[in-house]
Scaffold this motif. Structure first.
Motif, PDB file in Angstrom:
ATOM      1  N   PHE A   1      29.905  38.868  50.151  1.00  0.00           N
ATOM      2  CA  PHE A   1      29.400  37.620  50.738  1.00  0.00           C
ATOM      3  C   PHE A   1      29.892  36.411  49.956  1.00  0.00           C
ATOM      4  O   PHE A   1      30.245  35.388  50.526  1.00  0.00           O
ATOM      5  N   THR A   2      29.891  36.544  48.622  1.00  0.00           N
ATOM      6  CA  THR A   2      30.353  35.428  47.809  1.00  0.00           C
ATOM      7  C   THR A   2      31.810  35.108  48.108  1.00  0.00           C
ATOM      8  O   THR A   2      32.175  33.953  48.323  1.00  0.00           O
ATOM      9  N   TRP A   3      32.657  36.132  48.158  1.00  0.00           N
ATOM     10  CA  TRP A   3      34.075  35.878  48.417  1.00  0.00           C
ATOM     11  C   TRP A   3      34.296  35.332  49.819  1.00  0.00           C
ATOM     12  O   TRP A   3      35.152  34.476  50.018  1.00  0.00           O
TER      13      TRP A   3
ATOM     14  N   ALA B   1      32.326  33.357  51.411  1.00  0.00           N
ATOM     15  CA  ALA B   1      32.001  31.938  51.325  1.00  0.00           C
ATOM     16  C   ALA B   1      33.109  31.176  50.611  1.00  0.00           C
ATOM     17  O   ALA B   1      33.456  30.056  50.993  1.00  0.00           O
ATOM     18  N   ILE B   2      33.701  31.786  49.582  1.00  0.00           N
ATOM     19  CA  ILE B   2      34.760  31.117  48.836  1.00  0.00           C
ATOM     20  C   ILE B   2      35.986  30.937  49.722  1.00  0.00           C
ATOM     21  O   ILE B   2      36.593  29.865  49.748  1.00  0.00           O
TER      22      ILE B   2
ATOM     23  N   VAL C   1      35.700  31.869  39.661  1.00  0.00           N
ATOM     24  CA  VAL C   1      35.707  31.580  41.093  1.00  0.00           C
ATOM     25  C   VAL C   1      35.968  30.092  41.337  1.00  0.00           C
ATOM     26  O   VAL C   1      36.763  29.717  42.190  1.00  0.00           O
TER      27      VAL C   1
ATOM     28  N   THR D   1      38.316  27.270  43.884  1.00  0.00           N
ATOM     29  CA  THR D   1      37.698  26.606  45.013  1.00  0.00           C
ATOM     30  C   THR D   1      36.805  25.486  44.486  1.00  0.00           C
ATOM     31  O   THR D   1      36.167  25.652  43.444  1.00  0.00           O
TER      32      THR D   1
ATOM     33  N   THR E   1      34.140  24.030  46.074  1.00  0.00           N
ATOM     34  CA  THR E   1      32.727  24.271  46.363  1.00  0.00           C
ATOM     35  C   THR E   1      32.541  25.655  46.978  1.00  0.00           C
ATOM     36  O   THR E   1      33.469  26.218  47.555  1.00  0.00           O
ATOM     37  N   LEU E   2      31.312  26.160  46.851  1.00  0.00           N
ATOM     38  CA  LEU E   2      30.984  27.450  47.452  1.00  0.00           C
ATOM     39  C   LEU E   2      29.797  27.190  48.375  1.00  0.00           C
ATOM     40  O   LEU E   2      28.709  26.882  47.897  1.00  0.00           O
ATOM     41  N   ALA E   3      30.015  27.258  49.668  1.00  0.00           N
ATOM     42  CA  ALA E   3      28.968  26.980  50.662  1.00  0.00           C
ATOM     43  C   ALA E   3      28.289  25.647  50.368  1.00  0.00           C
ATOM     44  O   ALA E   3      27.078  25.507  50.499  1.00  0.00           O
TER      45      ALA E   3
ATOM     46  N   TYR F   1      22.655  33.296  44.316  1.00  0.00           N
ATOM     47  CA  TYR F   1      23.685  32.578  45.058  1.00  0.00           C
ATOM     48  C   TYR F   1      23.049  31.848  46.232  1.00  0.00           C
ATOM     49  O   TYR F   1      21.975  32.233  46.694  1.00  0.00           O
TER      50      TYR F   1
ATOM     51  N   ILE G   1      25.202  31.854  52.273  1.00  0.00           N
ATOM     52  CA  ILE G   1      26.389  32.709  52.337  1.00  0.00           C
ATOM     53  C   ILE G   1      26.061  34.063  52.941  1.00  0.00           C
ATOM     54  O   ILE G   1      26.950  34.808  53.318  1.00  0.00           O
ATOM     55  N   TYR G   2      24.765  34.408  53.050  1.00  0.00           N
ATOM     56  CA  TYR G   2      24.404  35.722  53.564  1.00  0.00           C
ATOM     57  C   TYR G   2      24.132  35.678  55.059  1.00  0.00           C
ATOM     58  O   TYR G   2      23.928  34.616  55.629  1.00  0.00           O
TER      59      TYR G   2
END
Lengths: 264, 261
Positions: free
Chosen positions: A39-41, A43-44, B46, B50, B52-54, B191, B195-196
């Motif tokens: 899920f994290t990737w 989103a990335i 990470v 990038t 930002t993340l979400a 997190y 994102i889920y």
């Protein structure tokens, strides 16, 4: 002699089989770990096509394959050896007509076979059902991967043996065992593929054995390594296997001089 | 008052046994922190690729991680019951506990305190402090009080969930492996929830509310995360789950029959 070693594999395998229930939750735990990184990737990646040579799909496959490979090659040889040294039972091993290090390797392999069949294989099936994992179609890649996975097991076990043998030289090597575990997880590329590391760390990693444990086999399996490069990559694994024999032999020889068993 | 005195006595005892093996103490601290460090390293690596993340920046994510480390450290210190089933049920040590006047769970928790874990909380607070200034967030008396309230809520959530899960040992003596399983789910709470997929979001918010030990309360202090009201629910959810946990525990204890030997 060889049959004695084979018997060790069989016994460890059966022993693991008796405790197989403990590993059912292990499968779920690995799936959960794959999930959080998946899920994290996702989103990335969002809109980005390729990051550090990985597409989003390749990343999903890489994570699933790497974690399930870890399910296979992971073992506790380091702690087993340290415990046997600390409680003195290693003394019995010295007088038996076999090589203790090879015995440990065989027991590790028995455990590995169990993990392959009852942990990695079902785990991989579940991961493929839950996440969009794309496995390669060419049989050649599967064969190469199988061999490289075996090499991962050998190299990881060698590192475990080296860590375990330090118990001969220091009073308490528990810290070293835990530290090794973190270092292996981080630098082998399970948590983040090595191509994402900053440049200096990537360079450093090329001179360390850890990439041979996860990053190289998983890269081959996700189709990120060209055919012409595959032999080189397998060569790197073989090279590390040979190099890591040296410290084991040296430590084992030195240990025999130092061994001092209390009580009994 | 009686219970505060007991805490003092148990800690004194802990110090006496532990000071004999000083090296082990530091080994444990360092390896705990190393484990946390890998998660932070993941975040840092990470965000090299990038911005930002979400919708979350690196400093915001690290802020959340710092927040999470505080209740997690307190929880790991005072709720070290990973081998409860083997030690207290199978070996029957629960007999000894139940013959004493103090509340049984209280005794068990104190017998197993693990103060090195608190250093994780301190490091978490430091990380949070650094990000707090980096992000230029407001900090006053109100924020401090709200922070303490939310942290207390998060700790209670941990206690409640794990008291309930540990009490399963009273109902079934087969090893279930559920504790490590749930332990791995909590990772999801660090997190951003967006994102889920929907299922995991609902699970983490209302069923196993691990979002309330990390991302939700931490987002209270940041602007534009849209979870301010949800964050203020943290203490209430904490009390609710504590009540569930203690009820399951107390009902479970009544079923305890002792081990024959």
């Amino acid at each position: 002699m060889a049959s004695a070693y084979l018997e060790l594999i069989r016994i460890r395998f059966l022993m693991m089989l008796a405790y197989r229930v403990n590993y059912y939750s292990g499968i779920l735990i690995y799936t959960l770990s794959i999930g959080v990184y998946y899920f994290t990737w996702q989103a990335i990646y969002g809109g980005q096509g390729t990051i550090a040579g990985f597409t989003a799909d390749q990343m999903t496959t890489y994570i699933a394959v790497s974690w399930m490979a870890r399910a296979f090659y992971f073992n506790n040889l380091d702690r087993e050896i340290a415990n046997e040294i600390r409680d003195g039972s290693v003394a019995i091993q010295f007088i038996r007509p076999y090589n203790y290090i090879v015995v440990k390797m065989m027991q590790g392999f028995g455990e590995g076979l169990f993990r392959l069949l009852l942990f990695m294989a079902p785990g991989m099936v579940i991961a493929c059902l839950l996440f969009p994992v794309q496995l390669p179609r060419e049989p050649k890649l599967w064969l190469v991967f199988a061999f490289m996975l075996f090499m991962s097991f050998l190299i990881n076990s060698q590192l475990n043996i080296i860590t375990g043998l330090t118990a001969f030289f220091v009073e308490n090597n528990e810290g070293m065992i835990r530290m090794k575990r973190v270092v292996v997880d981080l630098f082998s590329g399970v948590i983040v593929p090595i191509s994402f590391f900053p440049g200096w760390l990537m360079l450093l990693n090329q001179w360390l054995p850890f990439q041979a444990i996860t990053y190289l086999p998983s890269s081959v399996f996700t189709g990120r390594i060209e055919d012409s490069q595959i032999l080189t990559v397998v060569g790197i694994q073989l090279l590390w296997f040979v190099i890591l024999i040296i410290p084991i032999v040296i430590m084992w020889r030195a240990a025999r001089q130092r061994l001092f068993v209390q009580g009994g | 008052m009686y219970y505060i005195g007991l805490i003092g006595e148990y800690l004194k005892n802990y110090m006496k046994t532990r000071l004999t093996y000083r090296a082990d103490f530091w080994v444990e601290v360092v390896s705990d922190l190393l484990f946390q460090a890998t998660n932070l390293i993941f975040i840092f690596i990470v965000f090299m690729h990038t911005p930002t993340l979400a919708g979350w920046t690196r400093d915001e994510m690290v802020f959340v991680y710092g927040y999470f480390m505080i209740p997690y450290g307190i929880f790991s210190c005072f709720f070290n019951l990973w081998s409860f089933s083997e030690r207290y049920i199978v070996k029957g040590e629960m007999d000894r506990i139940l013959t004493r006047p103090a509340y049984n769970l209280f005794q068990i928790l104190l017998e197993n305190v693990d103060p090195p874990a608190l250093i994780g909380s301190v490091v978490g607070a430091l990380i949070m402090g650094i990000c707090w200034t980096q992000l230029g967030l407001d900090f006053g008396l109100v924020e401090l009080l709200v922070l303490l309230l939310l942290l207390a809520g998060s700790v209670l959530i941990y206690f409640g969930i794990y008291a309930a899960l540990t009490s399963i040992s009273f109902y079934s003596d087969a090893p279930t492996g559920i504790l490590p399983l749930i332990w791995n789910i909590q990772i999801y709470g660090r997190y951003p929830l967006t994102i889920y997929n929907r299922f995991i979001q609902v699970l983490l918010t209302w069923i196993l509310p691990f979002a309330f030990v990390g991302v939700i309360p931490a987002s209270y202090f940041m602007t534009g995360k849209g979870m301010t009201q949800l964050a203020l629910l943290t203490p209430i959810i904490g009390l609710l789950f504590l009540a569930i946990g203690l009820t399951m525990w107390n009902v479970g204890v009544k079923r305890y029959r002792g081990a024959g030997s």
